[in-house]
Design a protein around this motif. Sequence first.
Motif, PDB file in Angstrom:
ATOM      1  N   LEU A  44       0.805  -1.219   0.000  1.00  0.00           N
ATOM      2  CA  LEU A  44       0.000   0.000   0.000  1.00  0.00           C
ATOM      3  C   LEU A  44       0.836   1.267   0.000  1.00  0.00           C
ATOM      4  O   LEU A  44       0.290   2.360  -0.189  1.00  0.00           O
ATOM      5  CB  LEU A  44      -0.944  -0.001   1.209  1.00  0.00           C
ATOM      6  CG  LEU A  44      -2.064  -1.045   1.160  1.00  0.00           C
ATOM      7  CD1 LEU A  44      -2.966  -0.910   2.375  1.00  0.00           C
ATOM      8  CD2 LEU A  44      -2.873  -0.922  -0.122  1.00  0.00           C
ATOM      9  N   SER A  45       2.137   1.141   0.188  1.00  0.00           N
ATOM     10  CA  SER A  45       3.004   2.323   0.090  1.00  0.00           C
ATOM     11  C   SER A  45       3.356   2.632  -1.366  1.00  0.00           C
ATOM     12  O   SER A  45       3.920   3.687  -1.658  1.00  0.00           O
ATOM     13  CB  SER A  45       4.285   2.115   0.892  1.00  0.00           C
ATOM     14  OG  SER A  45       5.081   1.074   0.324  1.00  0.00           O
ATOM     15  N   ASP A  46       2.989   1.728  -2.277  1.00  0.00           N
ATOM     16  CA  ASP A  46       3.280   1.895  -3.705  1.00  0.00           C
ATOM     17  C   ASP A  46       2.055   2.495  -4.398  1.00  0.00           C
ATOM     18  O   ASP A  46       1.015   1.839  -4.496  1.00  0.00           O
ATOM     19  CB  ASP A  46       3.624   0.534  -4.319  1.00  0.00           C
ATOM     20  CG  ASP A  46       3.906   0.612  -5.807  1.00  0.00           C
ATOM     21  OD1 ASP A  46       3.877   1.725  -6.379  1.00  0.00           O
ATOM     22  OD2 ASP A  46       4.146  -0.453  -6.418  1.00  0.00           O
ATOM     23  N   PRO A  47       2.136   3.723  -4.884  1.00  0.00           N
ATOM     24  CA  PRO A  47       0.973   4.360  -5.532  1.00  0.00           C
ATOM     25  C   PRO A  47       0.427   3.553  -6.708  1.00  0.00           C
ATOM     26  O   PRO A  47      -0.792   3.514  -6.918  1.00  0.00           O
ATOM     27  CB  PRO A  47       1.517   5.719  -5.990  1.00  0.00           C
ATOM     28  CG  PRO A  47       2.689   5.982  -5.101  1.00  0.00           C
ATOM     29  CD  PRO A  47       3.289   4.634  -4.823  1.00  0.00           C
ATOM     30  N   GLU A  48       1.304   2.902  -7.461  1.00  0.00           N
ATOM     31  CA  GLU A  48       0.840   2.116  -8.605  1.00  0.00           C
ATOM     32  C   GLU A  48       0.047   0.886  -8.147  1.00  0.00           C
ATOM     33  O   GLU A  48      -0.946   0.509  -8.783  1.00  0.00           O
ATOM     34  CB  GLU A  48       2.035   1.678  -9.457  1.00  0.00           C
ATOM     35  CG  GLU A  48       1.676   0.946 -10.735  1.00  0.00           C
ATOM     36  CD  GLU A  48       0.997   1.806 -11.793  1.00  0.00           C
ATOM     37  OE1 GLU A  48       0.527   1.234 -12.801  1.00  0.00           O
ATOM     38  OE2 GLU A  48       0.930   3.052 -11.623  1.00  0.00           O
ATOM     39  N   ALA A  49       0.460   0.286  -7.039  1.00  0.00           N
ATOM     40  CA  ALA A  49      -0.273  -0.860  -6.505  1.00  0.00           C
ATOM     41  C   ALA A  49      -1.659  -0.430  -6.028  1.00  0.00           C
ATOM     42  O   ALA A  49      -2.651  -1.144  -6.223  1.00  0.00           O
ATOM     43  CB  ALA A  49       0.513  -1.499  -5.363  1.00  0.00           C
ATOM     44  N   ARG A  50      -1.738   0.713  -5.392  1.00  0.00           N
ATOM     45  CA  ARG A  50      -3.034   1.230  -4.951  1.00  0.00           C
ATOM     46  C   ARG A  50      -3.925   1.535  -6.158  1.00  0.00           C
ATOM     47  O   ARG A  50      -5.138   1.280  -6.132  1.00  0.00           O
ATOM     48  CB  ARG A  50      -2.834   2.496  -4.107  1.00  0.00           C
ATOM     49  CG  ARG A  50      -2.120   2.243  -2.791  1.00  0.00           C
ATOM     50  CD  ARG A  50      -1.615   3.534  -2.174  1.00  0.00           C
ATOM     51  NE  ARG A  50      -2.674   4.396  -1.690  1.00  0.00           N
ATOM     52  CZ  ARG A  50      -3.026   4.524  -0.426  1.00  0.00           C
ATOM     53  NH1 ARG A  50      -2.405   3.822   0.513  1.00  0.00           N
ATOM     54  NH2 ARG A  50      -3.995   5.340  -0.071  1.00  0.00           N
TER      55      ARG A  50
END
Length: 351
Positions: A212-218
Amino acid sequence: MSTSEPARDYWDFFIAECVRQRAPLYVRLASGVRDDAKLSALAARARPGQPMANLILGAVHLLLLRGLDHGLRAHYRTLNPQDAALATGDPFPLFRDVCLAHEAEIAAIVARRVTNTNEVGRSAYLRAGFLRIAMEAGEPLHVIELGPSAGLNLHWDRYLYRYVRDRAVFTAGASDGQLILETQLVGPHTPPLQPSPRVGLRLGLERDPVDLSDPEARLWLKALVWPDHKDRFLRLERALEAASGHALDIESGDALTLLPDALAKAPHEGALVVTHTMTTYQFSKMEREALNNLLILASVRRPVWRLSMEWGDGVYPLKLTRYLDGATESRILAICDPQGGMMEWRDDKSP
């Protein structure tokens, strides 16, 4: 015919599910992909066991969420203001244009990504099931979730719930919860509303965990939400925000490989619970049997509870199974909408 019979059956099932879940945009787009040889071949690049419809549709949604400027945007409720009128006309030619113009990028997304959707609305069902387990087996609960994605449902006891039947509203959960989840009740029975039981172990086992710290994953999580479901989209945004302050223990790897050690590490005091929602449909028959056998074996040492919501016999039942001394006992607690919108509580068993 542009697709094989098994593939066409898959697309027909997906289209029927879109109709059932009131997603007219995806009804049209999925119908178009099914009947288009080039696009159905593009979708078929998905990994074995991965739902290709969700992946190709999610890939295009992802490009639009990244900011792709295209006329297709006007057909997506998630990309327009809540009260804005959507474009009329057939969206499929625009969708096809995006796919062909960005074919290499979409092919890479379809081949690499997985549908690790994290529908936090299911916590409203799980909470009721966890309460039933605590009533019968005590607490704390040691919760192991299979396929938790980003782990939003592992935070189930940190949310505030509103169960609504006609004009009656039943509230439960954390009064200070940052996220409020609302579910419509059908039928005469009301799910348990007591305070949430204590949680001891809180563990996820996930082949493809979401950072969840990865903007692309979110963004990929948001892309997997169907565009007609704007409320779900906004709810996910709020859930991601609420989860940002809570660390979770999610182990990366094959759930069946990790599960024996996870079961062994749970403290002996309290109830041991394995839970999963919309996960085992991606398992093979052999893997589903292996999971059941693992839990039977574990129950020789201590009772194990299994709380699940998976597709079966045309419905999505919330099912509770107790494994004890190598034997199993199952019952249906509720019939649910897979996205969190409705629950028919059926378990009127006294605590």
